[in-house]
Design an enzyme around this catalytic site. Structure first.
Site, short mmCIF file in Angstrom:
data_model
loop_
_atom_site.label_atom_id
_atom_site.label_comp_id
_atom_site.label_asym_id
_atom_site.label_seq_id
_atom_site.Cartn_x
_atom_site.Cartn_y
_atom_site.Cartn_z
CE LYS A 37 -2.69 0.46 3.61
NZ LYS A 37 -2.42 1.65 4.44
NE ARG A 111 -6.56 1.65 11.36
CZ ARG A 111 -5.48 1.08 10.83
NH1 ARG A 111 -5.58 -0.11 10.28
NH2 ARG A 111 -4.32 1.70 10.85
NE ARG A 146 10.12 -7.97 5.41
CZ ARG A 146 9.08 -7.26 5.84
NH1 ARG A 146 8.84 -7.19 7.14
NH2 ARG A 146 8.29 -6.63 4.99
NE ARG A 179 13.13 -6.92 13.21
CZ ARG A 179 13.57 -6.50 12.02
NH1 ARG A 179 12.98 -6.94 10.92
NH2 ARG A 179 14.58 -5.67 11.93
NE ARG A 190 1.67 -8.35 10.71
CZ ARG A 190 2.79 -9.03 10.84
NH1 ARG A 190 3.10 -9.58 12.01
NH2 ARG A 190 3.60 -9.21 9.81
#
Length: 248
Positions: A37, A111, A146, A179, A190
């Site tokens: 985005k 939202r 990552r 992470r 998420r």
């Protein structure tokens, strides 16, 4: 370079067209976390002169400036609570009014369908809702690739910037870690939370004929090259130009 000069000329032409009375449109951009985005927003700002209203950035700026709205928001944040919709709407309206721009790009608010209703009730009517429908598993794959070297902060991605030796930092040879937020299960959680929150908002704008969704599938050549963001923008750009009443 000739190409750069031509692009700059086209942008000047767009600005001139707006000055001659292009339609004022408040636009909302939506997309899952990690779905590109930010990249798409930057392109819209560059090509169409949108004033970007990112509610996260705006909230932090108001708090730093110690404005009346910022002070009120900080009280809620310091107590661990959510900033009330009315305060966010007040900030959005102030930002829109002070920008002096005809075209505003809302990012991060509303939202929920309830927030969209409240925003409209205060005179900020979204005329174009853009949804970046990036496949969830593609986001999971990209983010979970990552790995970082915790001491230096050096970041590696196995899909485009892998370490020379798997699992080890190029400079020190020390172990890389992932992470918690980048682990596949965390990314999926998420995305699921985002989908559950956003579905009613998408339906709100869909039923009003304002929603346009883009997944890049009409440009499979770009998707195959792992350039979904470019594929999406190739379809999104002419749609936005049409709604604004300008040529690209």
């Amino acid at each position: 370079a000739p190409g750069t000069a031509a692009a700059a000329g086209r942008r000047r032409g767009l600005v001139a067209a707006w000055a001659r009375g292009a339609r004022d449109v408040t636009t909302l951009i939506m997309g899952p976390p990690g779905g590109g985005k930010g990249t798409i927003s930057k392109k819209l700002i560059k090509d169409f002169g949108f004033h970007h209203v990112s509610t996260g950035d705006m909230l932090r700026a108001q708090v730093r400036a110690a404005s009346e709205l910022g002070k009120a928001a900080k009280q809620h944040m310091d107590s661990g609570g959510l900033v009330p919709d009315e305060l966010i709407i007040g900030m959005v309206m102030e930002e829109v009014k002070s920008s002096g721009k005809e075209h505003v790009l809302l990012d991060g608010f509303p939202r929920t369908a309830g927030q969209a209703e409240a925003l409209g009730g205060h005179g900020v009517d979204v005329g174009m809702a853009l949804n970046l429908a990036v496949p969830g598993e593609e986001i999971v794959k990209r983010i979970s690739s990552r790995w970082v070297h915790p001491v230096s902060g050096r970041t590696y991605a196995y899909d485009y910037n892998p370490p020379k030796e798997e699992g080890k930092d190029d400079v020190t040879g020390e172990a890389l870690v992932q992470r918690d937020d980048d682990k596949p299960e965390a990314v999926r959680a998420r995305l699921q939370a985002y989908d559950e929150q956003t579905m009613p908002l998408l339906e709100y704008y869909r039923t009003r004929g304002l929603l346009a969704e883009f997944d890049g599938s009409d440009h499979p050549d770009l998707v195959a090259k792992d350039r979904r963001s470019d594929a999406i923008y190739k379809s999104l750009k002419p749609h936005v130009a049409g709604k604004l009443g300008v040529k690209v």
